[in-house]
Design a protein around this motif. Structure first.
Motif, PDB file in Angstrom:
ATOM      1  N   VAL A 182      -3.771  -7.222   6.641  1.00 22.89           N
ATOM      2  CA  VAL A 182      -3.385  -6.265   5.864  1.00 22.89           C
ATOM      3  C   VAL A 182      -1.874  -6.356   5.268  1.00 22.89           C
ATOM      4  CG1 VAL A 182      -2.851  -4.111   7.035  1.00 22.89           C
ATOM      5  CG2 VAL A 182      -3.499  -3.550   4.692  1.00 22.89           C
ATOM      6  N   GLN A 183      -1.396  -6.141   4.155  1.00 21.53           N
ATOM      7  CA  GLN A 183      -0.046  -6.424   3.718  1.00 21.53           C
ATOM      8  C   GLN A 183       0.690  -4.973   4.052  1.00 21.53           C
ATOM      9  OE1 GLN A 183       0.308  -7.198  -0.403  1.00 21.53           O
ATOM     10  NE2 GLN A 183       0.374  -9.414   0.224  1.00 21.53           N
ATOM     11  N   GLY A 228       0.173  -1.166   3.360  1.00 24.44           N
ATOM     12  CA  GLY A 228      -1.354  -1.044   2.950  1.00 24.44           C
ATOM     13  C   GLY A 228      -2.102  -0.022   4.470  1.00 24.44           C
ATOM     14  N   SER A 229      -3.220   0.113   4.130  1.00 24.07           N
ATOM     15  CA  SER A 229      -3.966   0.877   5.184  1.00 24.07           C
ATOM     16  C   SER A 229      -5.378   0.289   5.686  1.00 24.07           C
ATOM     17  CB  SER A 229      -4.572   2.299   4.341  1.00 24.07           C
ATOM     18  OG  SER A 229      -3.663   2.893   3.700  1.00 24.07           O
ATOM     19  N   ASN A 284      -2.310   4.461   7.629  1.00 21.12           N
ATOM     20  CA  ASN A 284      -1.552   4.205   6.532  1.00 21.12           C
ATOM     21  C   ASN A 284      -0.099   3.926   6.526  1.00 21.12           C
ATOM     22  OD1 ASN A 284      -4.066   5.619   5.247  1.00 21.12           O
ATOM     23  ND2 ASN A 284      -3.173   7.410   5.468  1.00 21.12           N
TER      24      ASN A 284
END
Length: 124
Positions: free
Chosen positions: A12-13, A16-17, A83
């Motif tokens: 994930v970047q 992100g979550s 998150n």
């Protein structure tokens, strides 16, 4: 005996979550559950924990306000909603089960059963 299987990891970047799940099977009744993580070259560290009833939760200072632990005892599953991820969150995340009453819920020696882990990678 308790078996734990984690899922939900991935790439994930930053910002992100991700939502991790840990499915428990076997003698699951009454166990406190927790998430730990281990980054490359570092020791495994506590992330979040939750009591059997779900009434008590514990968090590492580094994830407070960003991560939320929850459990569904009917499904024998706990979750970790993550998150605002940042590259420092990159690690293998492990689910752990311990006795109902934990003297030190943030200490890994308190936990008896461990999953195989799921990789979380956060790119910058």
């Amino acid at each position: 005996h308790v078996q734990l299987v984690e899922s939900g990891g991935g790439l994930v970047q930053a910002g992100g979550s991700l939502r991790l799940s840990c499915a428990a099977s076997g003698r699951t009744f009454g166990h406190a559950l927790a998430w730990f993580r281990q980054a490359p070259g570092k020791e495994r560290e506590f992330v979040a924990g939750i009591s059997w009833s779900g009434g008590s939760t514990y968090y590492a200072d580094s994830v407070k306000g960003r991560f939320t632990i929850s459990r569904n005892n009917a499904k024998n599953t706990i979750y970790l909603q993550m998150n605002s991820l940042n590259p420092e969150d990159t690690a293998v995340y492990y689910c752990a089960a311990g006795p109902t009453i934990l003297a030190r819920p943030k200490v890994q020696d308190e936990y008896d059963y461990w999953g195989q882990g799921t990789q979380v990678t956060v790119s910058s």
